[in-house]
Design a protein around this motif. Structure first.
Motif, PDB file in Angstrom:
ATOM      1  N   LEU A   1       1.123   6.985  -0.237  1.00  0.00           N
ATOM      2  CA  LEU A   1       0.032   6.224  -0.411  1.00  0.00           C
ATOM      3  C   LEU A   1      -0.022   6.292  -2.025  1.00  0.00           C
ATOM      4  CD1 LEU A   1      -2.308   6.892   2.263  1.00  0.00           C
ATOM      5  CD2 LEU A   1      -1.434   4.915   1.734  1.00  0.00           C
ATOM      6  N   TYR A   2      -0.038   7.373  -2.756  1.00  0.00           N
ATOM      7  CA  TYR A   2       0.013   7.489  -4.125  1.00  0.00           C
ATOM      8  C   TYR A   2       0.865   6.508  -4.839  1.00  0.00           C
ATOM      9  CZ  TYR A   2      -0.118   9.503  -8.742  1.00  0.00           C
ATOM     10  OH  TYR A   2      -0.140   9.713 -10.128  1.00  0.00           O
ATOM     11  N   LEU A   3       2.137   6.673  -4.265  1.00  0.00           N
ATOM     12  CA  LEU A   3       3.258   5.761  -5.013  1.00  0.00           C
ATOM     13  C   LEU A   3       2.742   4.365  -4.729  1.00  0.00           C
ATOM     14  CD1 LEU A   3       6.253   7.610  -4.014  1.00  0.00           C
ATOM     15  CD2 LEU A   3       5.338   7.519  -6.208  1.00  0.00           C
ATOM     16  N   GLY A   4       2.271   4.094  -3.496  1.00  0.00           N
ATOM     17  CA  GLY A   4       2.010   2.473  -3.368  1.00  0.00           C
ATOM     18  C   GLY A   4       0.682   1.882  -3.915  1.00  0.00           C
ATOM     19  N   LEU A   5      -0.472   2.953  -4.179  1.00  0.00           N
ATOM     20  CA  LEU A   5      -1.601   2.461  -4.756  1.00  0.00           C
ATOM     21  C   LEU A   5      -1.818   2.612  -6.405  1.00  0.00           C
ATOM     22  CD1 LEU A   5      -3.990   4.049  -2.175  1.00  0.00           C
ATOM     23  CD2 LEU A   5      -2.956   1.480  -2.373  1.00  0.00           C
ATOM     24  N   TYR A   6      -1.037   3.607  -6.725  1.00  0.00           N
ATOM     25  CA  TYR A   6      -1.121   3.791  -8.350  1.00  0.00           C
ATOM     26  C   TYR A   6       0.375   4.331  -8.647  1.00  0.00           C
ATOM     27  CZ  TYR A   6      -2.383   5.042 -12.867  1.00  0.00           C
ATOM     28  OH  TYR A   6      -2.643   5.361 -14.128  1.00  0.00           O
ATOM     29  N   PRO A   7       1.484   3.339  -8.767  1.00  0.00           N
ATOM     30  CA  PRO A   7       2.686   3.638  -9.283  1.00  0.00           C
ATOM     31  C   PRO A   7       3.129   3.772 -10.679  1.00  0.00           C
ATOM     32  CG  PRO A   7       2.618   1.295  -8.466  1.00  0.00           C
ATOM     33  CD  PRO A   7       1.258   1.886  -8.102  1.00  0.00           C
ATOM     34  N   GLN A   8       1.891   3.485 -11.428  1.00  0.00           N
ATOM     35  CA  GLN A   8       2.114   3.474 -12.776  1.00  0.00           C
ATOM     36  C   GLN A   8       2.640   5.060 -13.449  1.00  0.00           C
ATOM     37  OE1 GLN A   8       1.832   0.501 -14.252  1.00  0.00           O
ATOM     38  NE2 GLN A   8       2.513   1.367 -16.070  1.00  0.00           N
ATOM     39  N   SER A   9       2.044   6.105 -12.918  1.00  0.00           N
ATOM     40  CA  SER A   9       2.453   7.233 -13.424  1.00  0.00           C
ATOM     41  C   SER A   9       3.894   7.437 -13.202  1.00  0.00           C
ATOM     42  CB  SER A   9       1.744   8.251 -12.699  1.00  0.00           C
ATOM     43  OG  SER A   9       1.979   8.387 -11.525  1.00  0.00           O
ATOM     44  N   VAL A  10       4.550   6.943 -11.989  1.00  0.00           N
ATOM     45  CA  VAL A  10       6.004   7.083 -12.027  1.00  0.00           C
ATOM     46  C   VAL A  10       6.809   6.068 -12.989  1.00  0.00           C
ATOM     47  CG1 VAL A  10       7.779   6.735 -10.215  1.00  0.00           C
ATOM     48  CG2 VAL A  10       5.800   7.886  -9.602  1.00  0.00           C
ATOM     49  N   LEU A  11       6.093   4.805 -12.956  1.00  0.00           N
ATOM     50  CA  LEU A  11       6.902   3.898 -13.683  1.00  0.00           C
ATOM     51  C   LEU A  11       6.852   4.278 -15.167  1.00  0.00           C
ATOM     52  CD1 LEU A  11       5.593   0.763 -11.963  1.00  0.00           C
ATOM     53  CD2 LEU A  11       7.724   1.685 -11.836  1.00  0.00           C
TER      54      LEU A  11
ATOM     55  N   GLY B   1       0.722  -1.025  -0.028  1.00  0.00           N
ATOM     56  CA  GLY B   1      -0.082  -0.054   0.039  1.00  0.00           C
ATOM     57  C   GLY B   1       0.747   1.298  -0.136  1.00  0.00           C
ATOM     58  N   MET B   2       1.921   1.174   0.482  1.00  0.00           N
ATOM     59  CA  MET B   2       2.931   2.300   0.359  1.00  0.00           C
ATOM     60  C   MET B   2       4.033   2.026  -0.844  1.00  0.00           C
ATOM     61  SD  MET B   2       1.704   2.356   3.310  1.00  0.00           S
ATOM     62  CE  MET B   2       2.110   2.573   5.200  1.00  0.00           C
TER      63      MET B   2
ATOM     64  N   SER C   1       1.211  15.716   3.418  1.00  0.00           N
ATOM     65  CA  SER C   1       1.375  15.774   2.244  1.00  0.00           C
ATOM     66  C   SER C   1       2.130  14.760   1.707  1.00  0.00           C
ATOM     67  CB  SER C   1       1.999  17.076   1.746  1.00  0.00           C
ATOM     68  OG  SER C   1       3.044  17.523   2.473  1.00  0.00           O
ATOM     69  N   LEU C   2       3.045  14.368   2.720  1.00  0.00           N
ATOM     70  CA  LEU C   2       4.197  13.078   2.564  1.00  0.00           C
ATOM     71  C   LEU C   2       3.384  11.873   2.494  1.00  0.00           C
ATOM     72  CD1 LEU C   2       7.421  14.601   4.383  1.00  0.00           C
ATOM     73  CD2 LEU C   2       6.991  14.401   1.909  1.00  0.00           C
ATOM     74  N   VAL C   3       2.399  11.653   3.583  1.00  0.00           N
ATOM     75  CA  VAL C   3       1.653  10.653   3.627  1.00  0.00           C
ATOM     76  C   VAL C   3       1.139  10.308   2.353  1.00  0.00           C
ATOM     77  CG1 VAL C   3      -0.307   9.453   4.717  1.00  0.00           C
ATOM     78  CG2 VAL C   3       1.294  10.592   6.193  1.00  0.00           C
ATOM     79  N   ALA C   4       0.225  11.498   1.714  1.00  0.00           N
ATOM     80  CA  ALA C   4      -0.498  11.246   0.444  1.00  0.00           C
ATOM     81  C   ALA C   4       0.454  10.702  -0.602  1.00  0.00           C
ATOM     82  CB  ALA C   4      -1.075  12.458   0.090  1.00  0.00           C
ATOM     83  N   ILE C   5       1.590  11.356  -0.612  1.00  0.00           N
ATOM     84  CA  ILE C   5       2.349  11.013  -1.826  1.00  0.00           C
ATOM     85  C   ILE C   5       2.799   9.544  -1.677  1.00  0.00           C
ATOM     86  CG2 ILE C   5       4.480  11.470  -2.847  1.00  0.00           C
ATOM     87  CD1 ILE C   5       4.121  14.397  -1.985  1.00  0.00           C
TER      88      ILE C   5
END
Lengths: 511, 487
Positions: free
Chosen positions: A475-485, A402-403, A469-473
């Motif tokens: 979580l975002y990386l954990g739940l939807y990493p596709q944009s970074v990938l 999740g993270m 804001s760091l928590v949100a980021i």
């Protein structure tokens, strides 16, 4: 034209902070905040506008950069001021902008003396880091590589902590700079060696990345030059046995310095391996890969075991960084597309989670005046907001699904398994160790009997907003990493392409 | 032997400097006025500096069998004049409160400068020796100038005795070369080195003796013992001159001797220089570690820096003279700046200069810009990028990598790592909290005075050369040694 500004803005902002102090103590803080926010926004604009799906490095023809800037600099040696941006550098620049903002905010109350000069050093160090991520000329790269160290040295030596026992901040700063500068000179020797080999082969004296790529050299020379690059990056990453500067520097630095060190400076080494070491020396890197991977495994376990034994909360986080960077090292030398993608994600996620943990321990220190976990226990009953946030980042760091960290580690293990099954299986054991030290951090600091029932001053709005804001980021990386990938995919495909064509064994050409 | 017009123009810089000495001497005899005498000196030196432009137009010219004015000597003469000007400026600030006669220091300074200029243009052992003595003898006087301070007197005597020993080596070396070859001009010796090669012990021993003699002046490692004591004893502006002008001139003539006399083809010479470079780097850096006196520290660091330059000389490739010139330019700007700050912090009216690192503690919070200057200088000495020191070090490393001198480069890496420790120790002291009692301080208006402006300008030079070195590289490449045949 936006690329040179990404570097210039922090440098100019730093000077303004220094001089701004005479207009009021708050001025340097606001100037620094505005500067780093501007860098972050610029990088977001670049992200939204660019298309990062194309491979950066192709086997034939020039490298493909999303954005490029080049002016001649020292023509005597074929040196130019050459900057280039692809998905990998963009992600790193975004991380720098984000953590830069956090570093400024977290020192808002902590730093009370010589504020202007503090922000000058902080911003120059961040400017140097951005320069490292953008430079495409080896001389320029080396310049920024060394340049980011001096302000960091000042951050540690002048605003660091002096522990009640043991060596102080100046000792830690000195150790940091001697390790990194000496290894930097070895890097310079290797760069010059590469340039002269290229000169002898082609008659063209050039420090340009594109020119030096694919330089033909004998296996022995390639191996020696690769070692020169590797040592410099291994000291910075750090890889056991080159790590001994790190716990001292991280634990005695001011909070902003720790965020800068753990979040960004360590990432420059991973970036250097991906951008330079592997593409320049694919054959030698492949030959060296088993050694590098086992060094990674040793780092994972060594860092984890020593983290477990620490009583100082910042030293504990520092040792976990060694452990996490061990995974990155394994992934880089595994060289499959999935593993490389995992390495990038892990670097981003670790930058955020380690940065957040350092900020939290800075906040705990501000309130308790100690970083010793033996004197902390039972914090859960004395704060309302700080303990859950600490727990969130601690479990993020141990790789809870999740993270972002989980996704990174999972991709690393998945991608490395086909190449090096034994290493991967052993390294996976490190995840258990991570759970142990992560939980011990929570157990010792947050749970247990409270030293006094009295409530402590809780996080204020500034600190809560920063943490959330760091928590949100994360979580975002954990739940939807596709944009970074997606962003790093093109860059990593290029690295993987260069690296895999050097592999002889067909089963190693993954993807 | 007659001089034609062109040769006369070529010789102008040396002539004007010599004339300045005479004029200043007469002026002092006429009226002792510190400001006037200093101004006269500076005017004369500026005139000499301007005349280099004329000299460079007619270069290359051989003037008598002894001297040659070519691009190389013009470049180094300009460097020496700039150094002398800087030191005269510093001396003016420093000498304000001196109790004794203040004016003679300018006399000695210009005299030493003309010696250095003869040295860099010599193409013959005789002019080498004359130049070297003309350079050294005034320095004895300058080192001991504040003779009421016993360290200064001790430094002066020590330097004189050891210099005399070095001169003896030099003369003996020249005698051996002459015994073998019957000539003392560099070009004439060149033929001998080509012919005899390894088979002539007289030539090899003679050349090595010359290396030892010059090595004393350059404070290379086994011959370095005098350096820290003399640096500590000398008044700060004199220390600056000793560390820069004297080193520059001697190294320039050493390189010319090695190149023109082809002495570096001699394997024994290169091996000896390699060992000396290796020792200098390690000895200089390791002994600097424990120093608490900034002038002694700069003394040891100059041993190390001369060792770095020697790496480029040992490399003996196409980068050699370029790397040496570049390194010297960066070393001069940096060392002058560092000594300049010490000189601004000190004055001759006191018994001791502000030379303990402790005197500089917390300086940033009192004199931020002066501290910024000293910080830049220390970072440049440590070879951090974007300062001139890095460009010099880059050149040396490039020359070394090209010649595959891995063991010397290893020493250089170790030495630089060690060097960081003591340079940064000085830097960090500048920013620490102030001590309760301040013993030394620069004048409040230091930045508006000549010495202060000069130091600020040096900091600007160090940064500009560090950030944009191309113009100075072009200048140096134009100033190569011109091969001239015997006339």
């Amino acid at each position: 034209m936006i690329l040179p500004w990404l570097i210039l803005i922090p440098f100019i902002g730093g000077l303004l902070c220094w001089q701004g102090e005479r207009f009021g103590l708050g001025v340097p803080r606001w100037v620094a905040l505005f500067t780093m926010a501007l860098v972050f926004v610029l990088s977001l604009i670049l992200w939204s506008q660019g298309d990062y799906s194309l491979a950066t490095l192709t086997q034939h023809g020039a490298a493909h950069w999303q954005s490029e800037f080049q002016v001649p600099w020292i023509s005597r040696f074929g040196i130019s001021f050459h900057l280039g941006l692809d998905g990998l550098s963009l992600l790193m620049v975004m991380l720098t902008g984000l953590l830069g903002v956090m570093a400024v905010i977290c020192s808002w109350k902590e730093i009370s003396d010589h504020i202007g000069f503090f922000h000058l050093n902080l911003l120059w160090s961040l400017g140097g880091v951005i320069g490292v991520f953008l430079a495409l000329d080896m001389f320029l790269f080396f310049t920024f590589w060394e340049l980011m160290l001096v302000p960091t040295y000042f951050l540690i030596a002048l605003w660091g902590h002096n522990p009640p026992t043991g060596k102080g901040r100046i000792h830690a700063a000195m150790k940091f700079i001697i390790y990194t500068q000496t290894s930097g000179l070895i890097l310079l020797l290797a760069i010059l060696g590469l340039v002269f080999v290229h000169f002898q082969g082609t008659g063209q004296l050039s420090f340009d990345y594109g020119d030096l790529l694919g330089t033909k050299m004998s296996p022995h020379v390639e191996y020696m030059l690769m070692l020169g690059f590797f040592i410099a990056f291994a000291v910075k990453l750090p890889v056991v046995p080159f790590h001994s500067w790190l716990p001292d520097a991280h634990s005695l630095a001011p909070t902003a310095g720790s965020v800068d060190l753990a979040g960004l400076l360590l990432k420059t080494a991973g970036y250097g391996l991906l951008r330079f070491s592997l593409p320049f020396f694919p054959h030698a890197s492949h030959e060296f890969a088993p050694i590098a991977m086992w060094l990674g495994v040793i780092s994972i376990f060594y860092g984890a075991i020593l983290a477990f034994a620490q009583t100082d909360i910042k030293r504990l986080i520092a040792y976990t960084s060694i452990s996490h960077m061990g995974f990155v090292l394994i992934a880089i030398y595994a060289g499959t597309h999935i593993a490389l993608q995992g390495a990038v994600l892990q670097m981003v996620a670790h930058g955020i989670s380690a940065g957040a943990l350092f900020i939290l321990s800075g906040e705990i220190y501000e309130r308790l005046k100690t970083r010793d976990m033996r004197q902390m226990s039972g914090l859960w009953s004395r704060f309302s907001y700080l303990p859950p946030l600490s727990m969130f980042f601690a479990v993020a760091s141990l790789g809870l699904p999740g993270m972002g960290n989980f996704v990174g580690e999972f991709l690393i293990l998945l991608g490395s398994f086909p190449v090096a099954p034994v290493v991967t299986v052993v390294a996976a054991g490190g995840l258990i160790m991570a759970a142990v030290y992560g939980l011990i951090l929570i157990q010792r600091a947050l749970h247990g009997p409270a030293h006094s029932p009295e409530k402590l001053k809780d996080l204020n709005m500034r600190e809560i907003a920063m943490m959330l804001s760091l928590v949100a980021i994360l979580l975002y990386l954990g739940l939807y990493p596709q944009s970074v990938l997606d962003t790093s995919s093109g860059a990593m495909a290029g690295v993987q392409h260069w690296y895999s064509t050097a592999l002889s064994a067909p089963q190693n050409i993954a993807q | 032997m007659t001089l034609n017009e062109q040769q006369f123009i070529a010789l102008l810089p040396i002539l004007i400097t010599g004339a300045t000495t005479v004029v200043v001497m007469l002026a002092i005899a006429f009226a002792r006025n510190h400001w006037w005498n200093a101004t006269l000196t500076v005017a004369g030196l500026n005139l000499a500096l301007a005349s280099i432009i004329l000299a460079a137009r007619v270069a290359p010219q051989t003037v008598t069998p002894l001297l040659v004015i070519d691009g190389y000597s013009c470049f180094y003469m300009a460097l020496i004049l700039v150094i002398t000007l800087a030191c005269a400026t510093l001396a003016h600030a420093y000498m304000e409160d001196f109790a004794g006669n203040r004016e003679e220091i300018y006399l000695l300074l210009t005299l030493a400068a003309s010696g250095a200029m003869v040295l860099v243009s010599s193409r013959h052992m005789a002019s080498l020796f004359i130049g070297l003595e003309l350079l050294s003898v005034p320095i004895y006087g300058m080192v001991a100038y504040t003779f009421r301070n016993h360290r200064s007197l001790e430094g002066g005597i020590k330097y004189m005795v050891l210099s005399a020993a070095a001169s003896a080596f030099l003369l003996f070396g020249m005698a051996l070369l002459y015994a073998h070859s019957g000539t003392l001009s560099f070009k004439g010796l060149s033929g001998q080195f080509h012919m005899a090669g390894l088979h002539s012990p007289l030539l090899v021993v003679g050349a090595l003796m010359i290396l030892i003699g010059l090595g004393f002046k350059l404070s290379f490692a086994p011959f370095h013992m005098w350096t820290p004591d003399v640096y500590e004893g000398a008044p700060a502006p004199v220390g600056a001159f000793l560390a820069t002008a004297s080193k520059t001139a001697v190294l320039a003539v050493l390189v010319r001797f090695l190149l023109e006399a082809s002495a570096e083809n001699e394997l024994a010479m290169r091996e000896a220089m390699g060992v000396i470079a290796f020792l200098s780097i390690l000895v200089g850096n390791f002994l600097a570690l424990t120093q608490t006196n900034i002038k002694r520290l700069l003394g040891y660091s100059s041993i190390a820096h001369l060792g770095y330059v020697l790496v480029a000389v040992v490399a003996a490739n196409h980068l050699e003279s370029e790397a040496v010139a570049m390194y010297l330019v960066t070393y001069i700007a940096t060392t002058l700046g560092a000594f300049g700050v010490v000189a601004l912090m000190s004055d001759a009216g006191r018994l001791h200069d502000a030379d303990a690192i402790f005197n500089y503690r917390g300086l940033f919070w009192r004199r931020p810009y002066l501290t910024a200057v000293l910080t830049v200088m220390m970072l440049s000495l440590a070879g951090i990028p974007l300062t001139a020191g890095f460009i010099g070090k880059f050149y040396v490393i490039a020359a070394g990598v090209d010649a595959k001198l891995w063991w010397l480069l290893g020493a250089l890496v170790v030495g630089s790592g060690v060097g960081l420790y003591y340079y940064l120790r000085v830097v960090v002291a500048l920013y620490l909290p102030e001590p309760g009692m301040v013993q030394h301080d620069a004048r409040l208006d230091w930045g508006q005075r000549a010495g202060g402006i000069m130091v600020l300008a040096l900091a600007a030079v160090v940064l500009i050369v560090g950030i944009f070195p191309q113009p100075i590289i072009d200048l140096i490449r134009d100033a190569g040694i011109t091969a001239l045949h015997l006339s």
